[in-house]
Design a protein around this motif. Structure first.
Motif, PDB file in Angstrom:
ATOM      1  N   GLY A 833      13.000  -0.872  -4.271  1.00 57.34           N
ATOM      2  CA  GLY A 833      13.491   0.160  -5.161  1.00 57.34           C
ATOM      3  C   GLY A 833      12.804   0.204  -6.505  1.00 57.34           C
ATOM      4  N   GLN A 834      11.792  -0.647  -6.723  1.00 57.13           N
ATOM      5  CA  GLN A 834      11.097  -0.683  -8.010  1.00 57.13           C
ATOM      6  C   GLN A 834       9.717  -0.029  -7.947  1.00 57.13           C
ATOM      7  N   GLY A 835       9.362   0.508  -6.795  1.00 57.06           N
ATOM      8  CA  GLY A 835       8.111   1.231  -6.677  1.00 57.06           C
ATOM      9  C   GLY A 835       6.945   0.409  -6.166  1.00 57.06           C
ATOM     10  N   LEU A 836       7.183  -0.874  -5.816  1.00 58.47           N
ATOM     11  CA  LEU A 836       6.074  -1.696  -5.325  1.00 58.47           C
ATOM     12  C   LEU A 836       5.584  -1.200  -3.969  1.00 58.47           C
ATOM     13  N   GLY A 837       6.499  -0.860  -3.075  1.00 61.42           N
ATOM     14  CA  GLY A 837       6.105  -0.369  -1.759  1.00 61.42           C
ATOM     15  C   GLY A 837       5.290   0.907  -1.852  1.00 61.42           C
ATOM     16  N   TYR A 838       5.708   1.824  -2.724  1.00 63.00           N
ATOM     17  CA  TYR A 838       4.986   3.085  -2.901  1.00 63.00           C
ATOM     18  C   TYR A 838       3.582   2.823  -3.438  1.00 63.00           C
ATOM     19  N   ALA A 839       3.474   1.918  -4.422  1.00 60.66           N
ATOM     20  CA  ALA A 839       2.170   1.613  -5.006  1.00 60.66           C
ATOM     21  C   ALA A 839       1.244   0.965  -3.980  1.00 60.66           C
ATOM     22  N   MET A 840       1.787   0.057  -3.172  1.00 65.16           N
ATOM     23  CA  MET A 840       0.959  -0.601  -2.157  1.00 65.16           C
ATOM     24  C   MET A 840       0.520   0.391  -1.088  1.00 65.16           C
ATOM     25  N   MET A 841       1.405   1.289  -0.676  1.00 68.22           N
ATOM     26  CA  MET A 841       1.024   2.285   0.324  1.00 68.22           C
ATOM     27  C   MET A 841      -0.046   3.220  -0.214  1.00 68.22           C
ATOM     28  N   SER A 842       0.043   3.568  -1.475  1.00 68.69           N
ATOM     29  CA  SER A 842      -0.974   4.438  -2.083  1.00 68.69           C
ATOM     30  C   SER A 842      -2.337   3.756  -2.050  1.00 68.69           C
ATOM     31  N   GLU A 843      -2.351   2.461  -2.359  1.00 66.18           N
ATOM     32  CA  GLU A 843      -3.612   1.713  -2.325  1.00 66.18           C
ATOM     33  C   GLU A 843      -4.129   1.564  -0.897  1.00 66.18           C
ATOM     34  N   LEU A 844      -3.212   1.396   0.055  1.00 61.67           N
ATOM     35  CA  LEU A 844      -3.607   1.272   1.456  1.00 61.67           C
ATOM     36  C   LEU A 844      -4.277   2.559   1.940  1.00 61.67           C
ATOM     37  N   LEU A 845      -3.719   3.704   1.538  1.00 60.20           N
ATOM     38  CA  LEU A 845      -4.307   4.984   1.933  1.00 60.20           C
ATOM     39  C   LEU A 845      -5.663   5.192   1.252  1.00 60.20           C
ATOM     40  N   ALA A 846      -5.772   4.757  -0.002  1.00 57.58           N
ATOM     41  CA  ALA A 846      -7.058   4.869  -0.694  1.00 57.58           C
ATOM     42  C   ALA A 846      -8.118   4.015  -0.005  1.00 57.58           C
TER      43      ALA A 846
END
Length: 894
Positions: A833-846
């Motif tokens: 809920g702190q945005g770590l999962g979203y940030a990691m997924m964004s990097e994974l897609l990049a």
């Protein structure tokens, strides 16, 4: 790497034979007969411009006349016609072709190579796959496909056989058929113009009809592709390889001992072991290995207990065990007492357990029951030789029935003779008990299992995490660039030692002097004793030309020896330029062992690390092990263990053990040097002295040249990608170090998973997991960076340093064609809920975008609403759904 259109190669619906013939014993005629009679359920369409029918089957005069587009074409037309045939087939929509024809550059003929390239150019626009040319063909017995000109077909089975030689493939077919051995696929690769070992290993690793894979290898062309595919395949099923050309492993022309010792065959040996493959020396050993590996035996140890009705055959087995390094543990008092109660008084009371020649089935049962209830960890080898007073069939059946009651016991059998023995062997085979015709074969097969398990264990072993200082890259690069800038290809001794010191490898201080007088003065400053060596850019091995003098006790002796050395070296090597001398303090460590460590460059596999016994006779002794960078503590330790000198390093009598960690550190640093400095093509440290105090390099030689390929693209195994590490920030304002996972992260990853809720674990792994085993964690942390990526997130403290913990793990695994990749992600439960999962997924897609991956997908439980919402926000769409499993597949184009 690509398995594109392999469904057309292995599971075609229609096959065309271009070059079919009615001419007796012609390749086109045999191919036609085998295709028609193989049992293939689809259409076989023969093409010949002059015939009405081929073997009574309607013939077509051209590819254009074919009533439907073939998935697979078999081409047996003259070489000059093949490119045109491939072009026409590709335009028609055919997706794969097997080119039987030879004449495409064998023997390095330029016109043949040009024709081969023309063929590949014709196939490329249509993404058409080419097997061959100059090959026997392909068999898939389960599909009834025999697209070969072999004189005998293959039975359906679960072994895939890939052979670079058509003649060997035919010989193996003959050998296997007489023994009732079947195949899932048999592929003759020929010249490997397109489809190669790496492609086929990728396909067969996931093929449900294949339980084990056998390779007959003459050469490997694309090392990294092969290593990636082989490492993946060997983790899912046994892979056994025969590599020919062992006798061609002699020393090559090289400027260093390391280069001379790095024979091609030794490099292949190391490559197969690093990939987890089992190498055997002879074709006869292939199926011994497959028989025992395919049975799925899982002994808890490596030793062997032998039960026999003949003392002589027991001794033969024991001798072979000793030769193979297999231990025969003594019987315990408890075991002897138990066996005394059920065996005749004259039994052997040792291992081998000789139950005497008149042993009926009941005595075999009694002996086995007396052993399987003990704490033995290895395998049981049960032997039988025919006698007039006992029935081999009955004995065999008794063994089968006994082992049924003990399914966890790893057992092997060898029933000697024919007749009843052959019947017993068939019974064993029917119950998946490995069986052999001689005790030697059985023991050798067991040794294959032992070595295979060792290789597999090495693949999964977690390395130690050792703190080490970073090398002085700036100093190291300046040394190399200065030498190349001066037009030299060899570092002098002081430069070579300075390079080693930049990587934290201890050396002896070395003084450069120009004359005997200066040598004398340097010796006076150092203090006796000293070593004196000639300094010349043209002399590789100084001792060979009289250019080394040791233990010089006085400055006067140094000056005198220097003057004498000039004369001797000038006489032995008159063309060499003599630029002076080096003077260094004599290192006196009487218990130290002389080692060699170095780097060389293999034309196929790229940089290699070498380790072994050092000294002036290093090439004569030939005690060395080869490894591939990158190295860690596990791999470096294994290199050391594979040498004979390792026994001395362990200590003996009053000599303490050498500092093993210091030796491992040296090998790891050499591997780092190979990654950082592609200009270094050969490097010797000889001798490298090792004792309980550590290691010190007494002499070093380094050969450099402008690199042909940049960075670590030369490596057969992709090294750790340091450049992908970066700091990311979550929307909550917390900074994390996002970096690729390391094998050393296993404990951190397990600790993170333990701090996740059972529900989060179920959401990630689709199962409730209470215990995270080493094997489970190793699969997560030991990855092939060329094939997949796992990012881990570590919180960054106020001092800018990452904490020693992992808070999130994100994985991306691409298919062999790099078209689609599957993602998976988990964040520690207390940080959701702190945005770590979203940030990691964004990097994974990049990262996927940078790698050229077309799409990313993931399977998500319907109940995992947070993940469904996150993927929706990142642009994923629902592409599949399983009501039965409650799983939704989300995909995004990147």
């Amino acid at each position: 790497m690509s398995i594109r259109n392999f469904d057309a190669l292995f599971k075609p619906k229609t096959i065309a034979l271009i070059g079919a013939s009615n001419r007796a014993r012609s390749v086109g005629s045999v191919l036609a007969r085998n295709l028609f009679e193989g049992g293939f359920e689809g259409a076989v369409l023969p093409v010949n411009p002059k015939e009405e029918a081929i073997h009574s089957v309607r013939n077509f005069r051209s590819i254009a006349e074919l009533p439907e587009t073939p998935d697979l074409a078999i081409i047996a037309t003259p070489p000059a016609t093949v490119p045109g045939v491939v072009k026409e087939l590709g335009e028609r929509g055919c997706r794969a072709a097997v080119v039987i024809t030879a004449g495409f550059g064998e023997g390095e003929r330029a016109e043949g190579r040009a024709l081969r390239q023309e063929m590949l150019n014709a196939a490329r626009p249509h993404l058409m796959r080419i097997l061959g040319p100059n090959c026997l063909g392909i068999m898939s017995p389960h599909k009834g496909i025999n697209a070969t000109f072999a004189h005998v077909g293959a039975k359906p089975g679960d072994i895939a056989f890939l052979s670079q030689s058509g003649a060997v493939a035919i010989a193996v077919l003959d050998w296997a058929r007489s023994r009732g051995i079947g195949f899932s696929h048999l592929v003759s690769l020929g010249d490997k113009s397109d489809v190669d070992f790496g492609d086929l290993l990728d396909y067969l690793a996931l093929d449900p009809q294949t339980r084990s894979i056998v390779l007959y290898v003459e050469s490997i062309a694309h090392a990294r592709k092969f290593m990636s595919a082989a490492r993946m395949a060997s983790r899912t099923k046994p892979v056994v390889v025969v590599k020919v050309g062992r006798s061609a492993a002699g020393a090559k022309a090289a400027l260093s001992h390391t280069g001379a010792l790095a024979g091609a065959d030794a490099v292949y040996d190391a490559a197969f072991a690093r990939a987890g493959l089992l190498r055997v020396k002879e074709l006869g050993e292939l199926f011994e290995a497959i028989a025992i590996l395919g049975a799925g035996l899982k002994p808890r140890g490596e030793d062997l207990t032998i039960v026999t009705n003949g003392g002589g055959v027991g001794v033969l087995a024991a001798d072979m065990a000793a030769e193979q390094g297999i231990d025969l543990p003594a019987l315990t008092e408890e075991e002897v007492e138990r066996l005394n109660a059920v065996l005749p008084d004259a039994w052997s009371r040792g291992n081998p357990v000789d139950i005497l020649g008149d042993a009926p089935g009941a005595r075999y049962t009694a002996a086995l029951e007396g052993l399987v209830g003990s704490h033995r960890k290895g395998a049981l080898l049960v032997l039988n030789c025919p006698t007039a007073v006992a029935d081999s069939r009955e004995a065999g059946q008794a063994v089968v029935e006994t082992l049924k009651e003990h399914p966890d016991v790893a057992a092997i059998t060898a029933w000697l003779g024919d007749g009843a023995a052959a019947d017993a062997r068939r019974t064993f085979a029917a119950h998946n008990i490995p069986t052999f015709e001689t005790p030697e074969e059985a023991v050798r097969a067991y040794s294959h299992l032992v070595h295979y398990r060792r290789n597999q264990a090495l693949l999964m072993e977690t390395p130690d995490e050792r703190a080490s200082t970073r090398p002085d890259l700036e100093a190291a690069r300046k040394i190399v660039s200065d030498v190349l800038g001066e037009g030299r290809d060899t570092l002098n001794e002081p430069e070579a030692k300075a390079l080693l010191r930049a990587y934290g490898i201890s050396t002896v201080a070395t003084h450069i002097v120009a004359s005997p007088q200066e040598a004398e003065e340097a010796a006076r400053a150092i203090g006796a004793p000293v070593a004196l060596k000639i300094l010349s850019p043209d002399i590789t091995h100084k001792s060979d030309v009289g250019g080394v003098a040791l233990d010089l006790e006085t400055p006067e002796a140094v000056g005198e020896q220097a003057r004498h050395m000039l004369k001797v070296v000038a006489g032995n090597s008159p063309q060499a330029r003599l630029t002076g001398f080096t003077v260094q303090e004599m290192v006196r460590r009487p218990g130290a062992v002389e080692l060699i460590a170095g780097l060389a460059s293999d034309p196929v596999f790229g940089p290699i690390v070498l380790f072994g016994q050092g000294g002036t006779a290093v090439e004569v002794i030939g005690d060395r092990a080869i490894g591939f960078p990158p190295l860690n503590s596990v791999l470096a330790s294994d290199m050391i263990a594979r040498t004979r000198i390792s026994r001395l390093l362990a200590g003996y009598r009053d000599r303490p053990a050498a500092d093993r960690a210091a030796i491992e550190h040296t090998l790891i640093r050499l591997a780092d040097l190979a990654a950082d400095l592609p200009e270094v093509v050969e490097l010797d440290i000889n001798p490298l002295l090792a004792d309980e105090k550590g290691v010190v390099a007494l002499d070093a030689r380094v050969v450099v040249k402008a690199p042909e390929r940049e960075g670590t693209r030369r490596f057969a195994i992709a090294p750790y990608p340091h450049d992908l590490a970066r700091t990311i920030a979550t929307r909550g304002g917390t900074d994390y170090l996002l970096r690729p996972v390391r094998p050393e992260d296993e404990a951190r990853a397990v600790e993170m998973l333990k701090r996740c809720s059972l529900e989060d674990i179920r959401m990630r792994f689709f199962a409730s997991i209470g215990v995270f085993t080493h094997a489970f964690a190793a699969r997560m942390t030991q990855i092939d960076y060329d094939r997949e990526m796992v990012f881990v997130a570590q919180p960054v403290g106020a001092d800018g340093e990452p904490a020693d913990e992992i808070c999130g793990i994100a994985r991306l695994a691409a298919d062999p064609d790099n078209e689609a990749a599957e993602y998976a992600i988990i964040v520690r439960s207390d940080l959701k809920g702190q945005g770590l999962g979203y940030a990691m997924m964004s990097e994974l897609l990049a990262y996927a975008r940078k790698k050229g991956i077309a799409s990313v997908f993931g399977d998500i439980l319907k109940s995992n609403r947070a993940m469904l919402q996150m993927t929706h926000e990142l642009g994923f769409t629902r592409t599949a759904e399983s009501a039965e499993d409650g799983i939704v597949t989300m995909s995004v184009t990147v």
